[in-house]
Design a protein around this motif. Structure first.
Motif, PDB file in Angstrom:
ATOM      1  N   LEU A 154       0.848  -1.335  -0.059  1.00  0.00           N
ATOM      2  CA  LEU A 154      -0.104   0.089   0.071  1.00  0.00           C
ATOM      3  C   LEU A 154       0.775   1.288  -0.076  1.00  0.00           C
ATOM      4  CD1 LEU A 154      -2.575   1.634   0.514  1.00  0.00           C
ATOM      5  CD2 LEU A 154      -2.392   1.112   2.982  1.00  0.00           C
ATOM      6  N   ASN A 155       1.831   1.061   0.913  1.00  0.00           N
ATOM      7  CA  ASN A 155       2.606   2.465   0.943  1.00  0.00           C
ATOM      8  C   ASN A 155       3.376   2.670  -0.171  1.00  0.00           C
ATOM      9  OD1 ASN A 155       2.416   3.950   3.866  1.00  0.00           O
ATOM     10  ND2 ASN A 155       1.996   1.786   4.191  1.00  0.00           N
ATOM     11  N   THR A 156       4.112   1.588  -0.754  1.00  0.00           N
ATOM     12  CA  THR A 156       4.830   1.918  -1.847  1.00  0.00           C
ATOM     13  C   THR A 156       4.008   2.240  -3.120  1.00  0.00           C
ATOM     14  OG1 THR A 156       6.450  -0.198  -1.205  1.00  0.00           O
ATOM     15  CG2 THR A 156       6.373   0.320  -3.665  1.00  0.00           C
ATOM     16  N   SER A 157       2.878   1.810  -3.351  1.00  0.00           N
ATOM     17  CA  SER A 157       1.841   2.273  -4.490  1.00  0.00           C
ATOM     18  C   SER A 157       1.469   3.898  -4.037  1.00  0.00           C
ATOM     19  CB  SER A 157       0.540   1.304  -4.069  1.00  0.00           C
ATOM     20  OG  SER A 157       0.727  -0.028  -4.346  1.00  0.00           O
ATOM     21  N   MET A 158       1.451   4.016  -2.941  1.00  0.00           N
ATOM     22  CA  MET A 158       0.918   5.560  -2.864  1.00  0.00           C
ATOM     23  C   MET A 158       2.142   6.456  -2.909  1.00  0.00           C
ATOM     24  SD  MET A 158      -1.279   5.821   0.562  1.00  0.00           S
ATOM     25  CE  MET A 158      -3.286   5.611   0.319  1.00  0.00           C
ATOM     26  N   MET A 159       3.585   5.891  -2.614  1.00  0.00           N
ATOM     27  CA  MET A 159       4.602   6.843  -3.047  1.00  0.00           C
ATOM     28  C   MET A 159       4.766   6.755  -4.661  1.00  0.00           C
ATOM     29  SD  MET A 159       5.922   8.198  -0.485  1.00  0.00           S
ATOM     30  CE  MET A 159       5.900   8.264   1.312  1.00  0.00           C
ATOM     31  N   PHE A 182      -9.588  -2.320   4.267  1.00  0.00           N
ATOM     32  CA  PHE A 182      -9.662  -2.001   5.843  1.00  0.00           C
ATOM     33  C   PHE A 182      -8.579  -0.879   6.258  1.00  0.00           C
ATOM     34  CE2 PHE A 182      -7.523  -2.815   9.975  1.00  0.00           C
ATOM     35  CZ  PHE A 182      -8.438  -2.235  10.672  1.00  0.00           C
ATOM     36  N   MET A 183      -7.290  -0.927   5.544  1.00  0.00           N
ATOM     37  CA  MET A 183      -6.300   0.142   5.814  1.00  0.00           C
ATOM     38  C   MET A 183      -6.751   1.384   5.299  1.00  0.00           C
ATOM     39  SD  MET A 183      -3.078  -2.633   4.898  1.00  0.00           S
ATOM     40  CE  MET A 183      -1.854  -1.305   5.212  1.00  0.00           C
ATOM     41  N   LEU A 184      -7.210   1.595   4.088  1.00  0.00           N
ATOM     42  CA  LEU A 184      -7.811   2.705   3.690  1.00  0.00           C
ATOM     43  C   LEU A 184      -9.447   3.235   4.281  1.00  0.00           C
ATOM     44  CD1 LEU A 184      -6.382   2.704  -0.082  1.00  0.00           C
ATOM     45  CD2 LEU A 184      -5.575   3.945   2.007  1.00  0.00           C
ATOM     46  N   HIS A 340       0.299   2.268  13.134  1.00  0.00           N
ATOM     47  CA  HIS A 340      -0.861   2.140  13.819  1.00  0.00           C
ATOM     48  C   HIS A 340      -1.441   3.619  13.347  1.00  0.00           C
ATOM     49  CE1 HIS A 340      -3.766   1.515  17.082  1.00  0.00           C
ATOM     50  NE2 HIS A 340      -3.666   2.649  17.384  1.00  0.00           N
ATOM     51  N   LYS A 341      -0.756   4.748  13.595  1.00  0.00           N
ATOM     52  CA  LYS A 341      -1.422   5.831  13.506  1.00  0.00           C
ATOM     53  C   LYS A 341      -1.902   5.889  11.976  1.00  0.00           C
ATOM     54  CE  LYS A 341       1.288   8.803  16.308  1.00  0.00           C
ATOM     55  NZ  LYS A 341       2.392  10.151  16.689  1.00  0.00           N
ATOM     56  N   ALA A 342      -1.174   5.518  10.893  1.00  0.00           N
ATOM     57  CA  ALA A 342      -1.802   5.489   9.555  1.00  0.00           C
ATOM     58  C   ALA A 342      -3.097   4.579   9.555  1.00  0.00           C
ATOM     59  CB  ALA A 342      -0.513   5.008   8.632  1.00  0.00           C
ATOM     60  N   LEU A 343      -2.877   3.292  10.325  1.00  0.00           N
ATOM     61  CA  LEU A 343      -4.134   2.516  10.140  1.00  0.00           C
ATOM     62  C   LEU A 343      -5.316   3.309  10.639  1.00  0.00           C
ATOM     63  CD1 LEU A 343      -2.654  -0.862  11.022  1.00  0.00           C
ATOM     64  CD2 LEU A 343      -3.783  -0.256   8.877  1.00  0.00           C
ATOM     65  N   GLY A 346      -6.606   5.819   8.388  1.00  0.00           N
ATOM     66  CA  GLY A 346      -6.955   5.380   6.885  1.00  0.00           C
ATOM     67  C   GLY A 346      -5.966   5.942   5.774  1.00  0.00           C
ATOM     68  N   LYS A 347      -4.781   6.046   6.503  1.00  0.00           N
ATOM     69  CA  LYS A 347      -3.760   6.713   5.239  1.00  0.00           C
ATOM     70  C   LYS A 347      -2.676   6.023   5.247  1.00  0.00           C
ATOM     71  CE  LYS A 347      -5.399  11.824   6.481  1.00  0.00           C
ATOM     72  NZ  LYS A 347      -4.736  12.806   6.940  1.00  0.00           N
ATOM     73  N   ASN A 348      -1.630   6.423   4.414  1.00  0.00           N
ATOM     74  CA  ASN A 348      -0.406   6.043   4.356  1.00  0.00           C
ATOM     75  C   ASN A 348       0.380   6.500   5.719  1.00  0.00           C
ATOM     76  OD1 ASN A 348      -0.586   8.645   2.898  1.00  0.00           O
ATOM     77  ND2 ASN A 348       1.556   8.186   2.410  1.00  0.00           N
ATOM     78  N   VAL A 349       1.592   5.783   5.794  1.00  0.00           N
ATOM     79  CA  VAL A 349       2.576   6.253   6.611  1.00  0.00           C
ATOM     80  C   VAL A 349       3.084   7.513   6.600  1.00  0.00           C
ATOM     81  CG1 VAL A 349       4.919   5.366   7.389  1.00  0.00           C
ATOM     82  CG2 VAL A 349       3.031   3.551   7.216  1.00  0.00           C
ATOM     83  N   ASN A 350       3.478   8.252   7.382  1.00  0.00           N
ATOM     84  CA  ASN A 350       3.892   9.618   7.351  1.00  0.00           C
ATOM     85  C   ASN A 350       5.108   9.532   6.318  1.00  0.00           C
ATOM     86  OD1 ASN A 350       4.968  12.143   7.582  1.00  0.00           O
ATOM     87  ND2 ASN A 350       4.825  12.095   9.994  1.00  0.00           N
ATOM     88  N   PRO A 351       5.115  10.321   5.195  1.00  0.00           N
ATOM     89  CA  PRO A 351       6.260  10.298   4.193  1.00  0.00           C
ATOM     90  C   PRO A 351       7.442  10.706   5.064  1.00  0.00           C
ATOM     91  CG  PRO A 351       4.099  11.120   3.159  1.00  0.00           C
ATOM     92  CD  PRO A 351       4.032  11.062   4.922  1.00  0.00           C
ATOM     93  N   SER A 352       7.336  11.668   5.759  1.00  0.00           N
ATOM     94  CA  SER A 352       8.604  12.343   6.541  1.00  0.00           C
ATOM     95  C   SER A 352       9.348  11.368   7.432  1.00  0.00           C
ATOM     96  CB  SER A 352       8.393  13.590   7.245  1.00  0.00           C
ATOM     97  OG  SER A 352       7.307  13.452   8.066  1.00  0.00           O
ATOM     98  N   SER A 353       8.754  10.316   7.893  1.00  0.00           N
ATOM     99  CA  SER A 353       9.214   9.522   8.787  1.00  0.00           C
ATOM    100  C   SER A 353      10.294   8.484   8.064  1.00  0.00           C
ATOM    101  CB  SER A 353       8.220   8.580   9.732  1.00  0.00           C
ATOM    102  OG  SER A 353       7.865   7.560   8.343  1.00  0.00           O
TER     103      SER A 353
END
Length: 402
Positions: A154-159, A182-184, A340-343, A346-353
């Motif tokens: 999911l996160n690779t796709s969003m990037m 579920f994740m989104l 956990h915050k991303a879930l 309903g978003k992707n992981v913080n890109p700045s992390s």
């Protein structure tokens, strides 16, 4: 068999031609258009249907000639057969000037139709139709359930979708417990099963109903559990052919069970990202999957992604590589709180992390075809800090997503 489409405003004439073509058993008509499309409509039409032969009515000669030129520009090598109720010499001359050599007129004589199709087949053998399609098709395969494969996919796709000119598709093929919806926090009545059932007649209008868009990312969820649902190999091919023509990057999230359709998918992709964690059960099953994939001559497509990597681990990267007999292509840090915050949102992981930066690096690697940058080895001060006892992670190890 030829893949044909018909463009003809005259519905009666179009029906006559369809009857004549069906008797030859040499053409599969993918779709019939009852109007001359605009340039934008034509692009979508060609990408949706992927024809190698277009049967074009020349009722309006200038429009038909312009359309034939646009077809050649967008899909070089596509054969155009002009037909009309009357073949006027001036009209024939105009179409010949743009390279059209095949003409049909009612009543459609069976012998003449057969000969025209034979010549078209010969022309396609010399110069196959070329419709732009992507080679960036990748499968994300977990070594076992719970290693975070869907999180990585999911996160690779969003990037990927955030990169310039990179419209991306994420399709969840985990029919047993797909987590992408579920994740989104998606709520869709359509799913991968809907797409598969209509793969043979997929067009741009139906596709827009099936997927949900997040900017330049389209998502096709796994949907509700349907025990016993079967996906045939030909359905996979139709679906991926359609997707290749309409996206720059395609990410397929698999269950890891290696169902028959999953193996078909693995034969169709050009990269297989095997997601593992530095734990004995995960690595044991990863080694078994690699053995199986090598037996299918797919070993050369596999890249190992090490998820939840930590500085203090019982199994270092070198041991992982030795055990799997493959280098670790990329590793991602264990960021339970960030995931956990991303879930929850309903978003992707913080890109700045740090974890988000890792997903961005993998996306750039996929798009550019180059290996992602290797992590910099810690300096002296960082090594000193590493001796401090790490704080326990809330809730234990791992992420919620599979």
């Amino acid at each position: 068999m030829l893949r044909g489409v018909i463009i003809c405003p005259d519905k009666d004439l179009s029906a006559e031609l369809q009857d004549a073509l069906s008797e030859t058993h040499r053409v599969g008509i993918m779709r019939v258009l009852d109007h001359y499309p605009s340039e934008v409509q034509l692009t979508r039409f060609l990408r949706a249907t992927g024809p190698n032969t277009v049967f074009l009515s020349s009722e309006t000669v200038k429009t038909a000639v312009d359309l034939a030129a646009r077809i050649e520009a967008q899909a070089p090598g596509t054969q155009v057969i002009v037909f009309n109720r009357a073949c006027h010499p001036d009209a024939l001359l105009e179409t010949m000037r743009v390279g059209i050599r095949e003409f049909l007129a009612p009543p459609f004589d069976a012998t003449e139709v057969q000969r025209a199709l034979e010549r078209v087949e010969q022309a396609l053998e010399r110069k196959p139709a070329l419709i732009e399609s992507t080679e960036a098709v990748m499968a994300f395969l977990p070594s076992k359930a719970g290693v975070g494969c869907s999180t990585v996919a999911l996160n690779t796709s969003m990037m990927l979708a955030q990169l310039p000119d990179t419209k991306t598709l994420l399709a969840d093929f985990d029919l047993n417990c797909g987590m992408v919806a579920f994740m989104l926090q998606m709520d869709s009545q359509y799913s991968i099963t809907s797409a598969v059932e209509n793969a043979h007649q997929m067009d741009e209008n139906l596709w827009e109903k099936l997927v949900k868009s997040y900017g330049q990312l389209d998502v096709l969820p796994a949907g509700k559990l349907v025990p016993g649902f079967r996906i045939e190999a030909i359905q996979i091919r139709y679906l991926l052919e359609f997707a290749r023509r309409n996206y720059k990057a395609i990410c397929l999230d698999l269950s890891g069970i290696l169902e028959k359709f999953s193996i078909e998918i693995l034969h169709e992709v050009n990269q297989i990202f095997l997601v593992v964690t530095p734990e004995v059960p995960s690595l044991h099953l990863a080694r078994e999957k690699l053995r199986f994939l090598r037996g299918l001559d797919l070993g050369g497509r596999v890249k190992v992604l090490l998820n939840r990597a930590q500085r203090h681990t019982l199994i270092p990267v070198a041991e992982v590589e030795k055990l799997l007999e493959l280098p670790v292509y990329m590793s991602f840090p264990n960021d339970y709180v960030g995931v956990h915050k991303a879930l929850t949102a309903g978003k992707n992981v913080n890109p700045s992390s740090e974890l988000g930066a890792g997903f961005r690096a993998l996306a750039h690697s996929i798009r550019s075809g180059s290996r992602p940058p290797q992590p910099v080895k810690p300096g002296f001060m960082e090594l000193l800090r590493s001796y401090k006892k790490p704080a326990p992670e809330p809730g234990g190890r791992g992420v919620l997503a599979s």
